[in-house]
Scaffold this active site. Structure first.
Site, PDB file in Angstrom:
ATOM      1  CE1 TYR A 290      35.105 -28.089   9.886  1.00 17.52           C
ATOM      2  CE2 TYR A 290      36.181 -27.851  11.174  1.00 17.52           C
ATOM      3  CZ  TYR A 290      35.730 -28.690  10.905  1.00 17.52           C
ATOM      4  OH  TYR A 290      35.715 -30.109  11.222  1.00 17.52           O
TER       5      TYR A 290
ATOM      6  CB  THR B 134      39.312 -18.838  20.879  1.00 17.90           C
ATOM      7  OG1 THR B 134      38.155 -19.776  20.516  1.00 17.90           O
ATOM      8  CG2 THR B 134      40.083 -18.234  20.554  1.00 17.90           C
TER       9      THR B 134
ATOM     10  CB  CYS C  25      30.360 -20.534  17.207  1.00 17.77           C
ATOM     11  SG  CYS C  25      32.220 -20.588  16.350  1.00 17.77           S
TER      12      CYS C  25
ATOM     13  CE  LYS D 224      34.611 -21.533  20.218  1.00 18.72           C
ATOM     14  NZ  LYS D 224      35.287 -19.756  19.900  1.00 18.72           N
TER      15      LYS D 224
END
Ligand code: NAD
Ligand code: UDX
Length: 455
Positions: free
Chosen positions: A11, A88, A272, A275
């Site tokens: 993305y 990640t 996001c 996390k």
């Protein structure tokens, strides 16, 4: 000709590199990934992600100075600047499981770069990483014996999904972190030059490496905190007949607070926010800053509370039983204009509804494929229906979970006529015209507002 490589065609890697290639016709940009299917899709007319305006940008640059490939080694060997934009995710095992960032993909890239590179490279952290990751990267990269030198920079990405192309085209700022040594400054300047092709100089901020890394986590933590703050107030509004939209407007006109990111909702999703906050929490814990960790952890807890509260309210208002009742979920993506469902509140809500033995029908204009994957273990118990009218057929309730524009334009009388009565509508985004729906005959429940009930 400068050669840029990006490892990771997701993305972030795909759209970001497409924009760099579009704006720098004198630079060759290659995006590589180990996922053959993803690369094939980037090379086709059916791009692997849905993002308004992306097709045009890719079509303009692809084959000219933008290439997608699975040949990671060749890409590394030829590149001058290597962006690493791999995933990640939150660690699911061992030390820090459920909180720390899983850095294995980043580290694999660093080792592969070290193994293959025979000339000097600038290596750019595009992925979101814990502060001081660049120090580890430098140690790995500069441990080689073939004489190649590596400068590590941090250049976090601030694009939001659904508006990625507009955000890339006209960013609030570009952040580049690097060392203040002569080599560090030279590397920073090389990256500044890439962005300066279209971003005004005053919007290109340069900092030290650690500030840059930490700014990314902090920006996401602050944004998510705003959503959790207004969502916490939405619960109080429901208890007091205050209206969260009015409260948000009233406080947002204070120029110190500002109007953005104050939209009460069923909860924030996306790959996001959760996390990155957990990553920040873990970092604080590891530096012994327990109070700071607890402060930020609360933002995630409030979000989980908001998601559960939504289902609890559905259950309570539908006479404390939804067993055997058909419930149509309008929207599964974590926000409008994306097919992405990562951490979408719809996932938890679906599972909670199934726990209550409800029959769940899911509709979404872009996200049904991902929804099927997210619910693979309960797929026999869920219906996926692209047509919202069919999804609502015989339903006791419609719950709107994603603010797709097309959901504003539906014929709600037609939907009402096909539903079981009394018909309930739960608007998890305060997206629809509630008075109009009430006029049709729905019992309407929104976030942070008094309900409109016929019964
Ligand atoms: P993604 O999962 O969509 O893409 C990552 C890609 O990296 C995958 O296609 C994967 O196959 C590939 N990959 C992993 N290891 C590899 C390797 N060794 N060699 C080659 N390819 C490899 O992830 P994303 O959403 O693009 O996010 C990437 C990073 O950017 C993350 O750190 C994320 O936190 C950050 N970020 C994401 C967003 C967003 O909106 N999604 C925004 C800002 C920052
Ligand atoms: C976010 C950051 O905005 C972006 O800068 C970063 O690079 C990646 O993470 P993204 O997750 O793609 O981007 O979307 P964003 O627009 O931030 O929305 C995140 C979630 O918060 C969505 O579920 C959205 O619906 C929700 N949200 C946002 C609200 O509930 N209310 C708001 O007022 C704003």
């Amino acid at each position: 000709m400068t050669k840029i490589l990006c490892i990771g065609a997701g993305y972030v890697g795909g759209p970001t590199m497409a924009m760099i290639a579009k704006k720098n016709t004198n630079v060759q940009v290659t995006v590589v990934d180990i996922n053959q299917q993803r690369i094939d899709a980037w090379n086709s007319d059916n791009l692997p992600i849905y993002e308004p305006g992306l097709d045009e940008v890719v079509n303009e640059a692809r084959g000219r100075n933008l290439f997608f490939s699975t040949d990671v080694e060749k890409g590394i060997a030829e590149a001058d600047i290597i962006f690493v934009s791999v995933n990640t995710p939150t660690k699911t095992f061992g030390h820090g499981a459920g909180c720390a960032a899983d850095l294995q993909y980043w580290e694999k890239c660093a080792r592969q770069i070290l193994e293959v590179a025979t000339s000097d490279k600038i290596v750019v952290e595009k992925s979101t990483l814990p502060v001081r990751t660049a120090a580890a990267m430098e140690r790995i990269l500069n441990s080689g014996r073939n004489g190649a030198h590596f400068d590590v920079l941090s250049n976090p990405e601030f694009l939001a999904e659904g508006t990625a192309i507009a955000d890339l085209d006209n960013p609030d700022r570009i952040l580049i972190g690097g060392h203040s040594t002569p080599e560090g400054k030279k590397a920073v300047q090389a990256l500044v030059d890439v962005y300066a092709a279209w971003v005004p100089q005053e919007k290109i901020i340069t900092t030290n490496l650690w500030s840059s890394e930490l700014s990314k986590l902090t920006a996401n933590a602050f944004l998510a905190q705003r959503v959790s703050s207004i969502n916490s107030i939405s619960a109080l509004c429901e208890a007091t007949e205050a209206d969260v939209g009015e409260v948000a407007y009233a406080i947002g006109t204070d120029s110190r607070i500002g109007p953005k990111f104050l939209k009460a909702s069923v909860g924030f999703g996306g790959s996001c926010f959760k996390k990155d906050i957990l990553n920040l929490v873990y970092l604080c814990e590891s530096y012994g800053l327990h109070e700071v960790a607890e402060y930020w952890r609360q933002v995630v807890k409030m979000n989980e509370y908001q998601e559960r509260r939504f289902v609890d309210r559905m259950l309570k208002e539908m006479f404390n039983t939804i067993a055997g009742k058909r419930i149509a979920l309008f929207g599964f993506a974590f926000k409008a204009d994306t097919g992405d469902t990562r951490e979408s509140p719809a996932i938890l809500i679906t599972r909670e509804l199934l726990e209550e033995n409800a029959e769940v029908v899911i509709t979404d204009p872009q996200a049904l494929k991902h929804a099927e994957q997210d619910l693979a273990d309960v797929i026999d118990r869920v219906v996926f229906e692209p047509d919202p009218y069919k999804a609502a057929e015989g339903a006791h309730a419609v719950a709107l979970l994603t603010e797709w524009k097309e959901y504003k334009e539906l014929d709600y009388q037609k939907i009402f006529d096909r539903m079981a009565q009394p018909a309930f509508l739960f608007d998890g985004r305060n997206h629809l015209d509630h008075q109009e729906l009430f006029g049709i005959g729905y019992n309407v429940y929104s976030i942070g507002k008094a309900p409109l009930k016929h019964i």
